[in-house]
Design an enzyme around this catalytic site. Structure first.
Site, mmCIF file in Angstrom:
data_model
loop_
_atom_site.group_PDB
_atom_site.id
_atom_site.type_symbol
_atom_site.label_atom_id
_atom_site.label_comp_id
_atom_site.label_asym_id
_atom_site.label_seq_id
_atom_site.Cartn_x
_atom_site.Cartn_y
_atom_site.Cartn_z
ATOM 1 N N SER A 24 1.507 0.690 5.473
ATOM 2 C CA SER A 24 1.299 -0.384 6.716
ATOM 3 C C SER A 24 2.510 0.218 8.021
ATOM 4 O O SER A 24 1.895 0.379 9.655
ATOM 5 C CB SER A 24 2.044 -1.596 6.283
ATOM 6 O OG SER A 24 1.187 -2.170 5.971
ATOM 7 N N ARG A 126 -16.613 -5.440 3.832
ATOM 8 C CA ARG A 126 -15.765 -6.735 3.361
ATOM 9 C C ARG A 126 -15.564 -7.531 4.919
ATOM 10 O O ARG A 126 -16.032 -7.184 5.946
ATOM 11 C CB ARG A 126 -13.877 -5.924 4.273
ATOM 12 C CG ARG A 126 -13.796 -5.473 2.564
ATOM 13 C CD ARG A 126 -12.579 -4.569 2.598
ATOM 14 N NE ARG A 126 -11.754 -5.149 2.738
ATOM 15 C CZ ARG A 126 -10.308 -4.499 2.717
ATOM 16 N NH1 ARG A 126 -9.845 -3.491 2.887
ATOM 17 N NH2 ARG A 126 -9.715 -5.200 3.036
ATOM 18 N N SER A 175 -1.794 -13.525 6.361
ATOM 19 C CA SER A 175 -2.690 -11.848 6.127
ATOM 20 C C SER A 175 -1.603 -11.557 7.671
ATOM 21 O O SER A 175 -1.962 -12.089 8.219
ATOM 22 C CB SER A 175 -4.464 -12.034 6.416
ATOM 23 O OG SER A 175 -5.104 -10.786 7.229
ATOM 24 N N GLN A 177 -2.818 -7.982 8.722
ATOM 25 C CA GLN A 177 -3.696 -8.060 9.409
ATOM 26 C C GLN A 177 -4.388 -8.550 10.150
ATOM 27 O O GLN A 177 -4.979 -8.837 11.796
ATOM 28 C CB GLN A 177 -5.102 -6.814 8.112
ATOM 29 C CG GLN A 177 -4.318 -6.184 7.223
ATOM 30 C CD GLN A 177 -5.487 -5.172 6.553
ATOM 31 O OE1 GLN A 177 -6.609 -6.014 6.197
ATOM 32 N NE2 GLN A 177 -5.411 -4.204 6.246
ATOM 33 N N ASP A 324 -0.633 -6.004 -2.186
ATOM 34 C CA ASP A 324 -1.348 -4.897 -3.200
ATOM 35 C C ASP A 324 -0.247 -4.155 -4.692
ATOM 36 O O ASP A 324 -1.376 -3.825 -4.859
ATOM 37 C CB ASP A 324 -1.121 -3.254 -2.178
ATOM 38 C CG ASP A 324 -1.556 -4.321 -0.495
ATOM 39 O OD1 ASP A 324 -2.619 -4.999 -0.713
ATOM 40 O OD2 ASP A 324 -0.811 -3.527 0.300
ATOM 41 N N LYS A 351 -10.715 -7.238 -1.409
ATOM 42 C CA LYS A 351 -9.419 -6.329 -0.637
ATOM 43 C C LYS A 351 -10.911 -5.383 -0.708
ATOM 44 O O LYS A 351 -12.044 -4.622 -1.036
ATOM 45 C CB LYS A 351 -8.794 -5.916 -1.657
ATOM 46 C CG LYS A 351 -7.243 -7.427 -1.333
ATOM 47 C CD LYS A 351 -6.747 -6.836 -0.264
ATOM 48 C CE LYS A 351 -5.805 -7.810 -0.165
ATOM 49 N NZ LYS A 351 -5.885 -7.891 2.063
#
Ligand code: S3P
Length: 439
Positions: A24, A126, A175, A177, A324, A351
């Protein structure tokens, strides 16, 4: 392609592992470095040279930034300015990387040029509506396949002089992201932008933008970003070791008898350390040593020794802090005493593959009847006798974290993994490291 054989580790894992750079933080150091003041450089050390982070480097180069590898794990990024990115001459390929794609959508929203994003088969399945919806509310013009929810995605130029609109957005899921995409678009909005999460997800974007002179305020699970016209990114970014990579050794060192490992330079950002809390709860023998700060993030060394694990119960609140790590936590649970329940983990279904289904299907090949799937979680009944485990041929689904979790399981009972090479996405030297530690 032949399946990769994972042999049983007979005499434990021993040694010191320098944990590879955080995925990340590596992505963000390149993205933000590219938007640094024109001509200003950012020297990134312990950069994760994995396929995902190289996708980000490729995308930023296509947008006009200079991103050079200067040594192993060292990158030099030269900024073009927050408003200096250029129209790419070809499609931008995010490969397998959700972080590249989603953060880039926020960076590209409302620019004066057109850009089209593509990715591999997994990324193309996704969901992207979760980013397109809030960015569209900010007046960005973004279109994509399947009613603006899937790749390929095109970000259209803004009308002349039109800025992105400031919004407050209540996110339906936690999230990092999605949050980061909105905050990055917020850098160029016409007023402060606030995102509210149900639970706080990893905060690397907020930290690095703050360190780059951007005004950011936090209140509970809400984050507000104030627009700016420039980033002043630190000239040196030392990327911490990725706790999501350390996780495989934390579990392997715990479940393989007679093991003792020292994991060095592990990122200990508290939005990421759920795995440590859960493993300690399960009875793992972990010692945190040499706590320090590097690159604006807390880091430490972790010593892990084998231990007898017991079952745990994981609920929704902790998910963003270990999202994760669920596949490898499932390995720990399978080898623990008692029944582990995992709830509130529905995000795993979107994912790199549907990780809940993949765990049910593949782990049941090794331990038949021990794993049930629920809509948003797992029920894992620990095996009481390791000799029951079957050295099956398992699928990785081209998912790096599935492959590494299966390898950790395989080190206890032996198994084979199809499409094992996908570890390149986040941990290219994973199997080599396992071999060295097994000797
Ligand atoms: C990431 C956020 C997480 C995580 C992914 C990396 C990031 O995804 O699963 O591996 O760098 O922001 P979500 O934010 O979608 O949960």
């Amino acid at each position: 392609m032949t399946a990769k054989k994972i042999p049983v580790v007979k005499n434990g894992l021993h040694g010191t592992v320098k944990i590879p750079g955080d995925k990340s933080v590596s992505h963000r150091s390149i993205m933000f470095g590219a938007m640094n003041e024109p001509g200003k450089t950012v020297h990134v050390t312990n950069f994760l040279e994995s396929a995902d982070c190289l996708s980000t480097a490729g995308v930023m180069r296509s947008l006009g930034a200079k991103v050079e590898k200067i040594a192993d794990g060292e990158m030099m990024v030269t900024g073009v300015g927050l408003n200096g990115l250029k129209e790419p001459s070809a499609v931008l390929d995010a490969g397998n990387s959700g972080t590249t794609l989603r953060l880039m959508m926020g960076i590209l929203a409302g620019r004066s040029f057109l850009s089209t994003l593509v990715g591999d088969a997994s990324l193309s399945r996704r969901p992207m509506g979760r980013v397109i919806t809030p960015l569209s509310r900010m007046r960005a013009k973004i279109v994509g396949r399947e009613n603006n929810s899937r790749l390929p995605i095109t970000v259209l130029p803004a009308d002349d002089g039109e800025k992105l609109k400031a919004i407050t957005y209540d996110m339906p899921m936690a999230s990092a992201q999605v949050k980061s995409a909105i905050l990055l678009a917020g850098l160029r909005a016409d007023g402060p932008v606030t995102v509210v999460e149900p639970y706080t997800s990893r905060d690397h974007t907020e930290r690095l933008l703050s360190a780059s002179g951007v005004k950011i305020e936090k209140s509970g699970t809400a984050v507000t970003i104030y627009p700016t016209d420039k980033l002043e990114v630190p000239a040196e970014i030392a990327v911490p070791g990725d706790i999501s990579s350390a996780a495989f050794w934390l579990v392997a060192g715990s479940i393989i008898e007679n093991s003792e490992l020292l994991l060095t330079g592990v990122g200990m950002n508290e939005t990421r350390t759920g795995i440590i809390d859960v493993l300690k709860d399960m009875g793992a023998d972990l010692t945190i040593e040499n706590e320090r700060v590097s690159g604006g993030e807390p880091i430490a060394d972790i010593r892990v020794k084998s231990a007898k694990l017991k079952a745990a119960s994981l609920t929704e609140e902790i998910m963003p802090r270990l999202i994760d790590e669920i596949p490898v936590i499932a390995v720990a649970a399978l080898l623990a005493e008692g029944t582990t329940t995992i709830n509130g983990a529905g995000e795993l279904r979107v994912k790199e593959t549907d990780r809940l289904q993949a765990i049910v299907d593949e782990f049941n090949k090794v331990a038949p009847g021990h794993i049930d799937g629920t809509e948003d979680g797992l029920i894992i009944r620990g095996v009481s006798n390791r000799s029951e485990l079957i050295p099956a041929i398992c699928k990785s689904y081209d998912d790096h974290r599935m492959a590494m979790s299966l390898a950790v399981l395989g080190s206890v009972c032996g198994l084979s993994i199809e499409n094992a090479d996908c570890v390149n996405i986040s941990y290219p030297v994973f199997y080599d490291t396992m071999e060295i530690l097994s000797k």
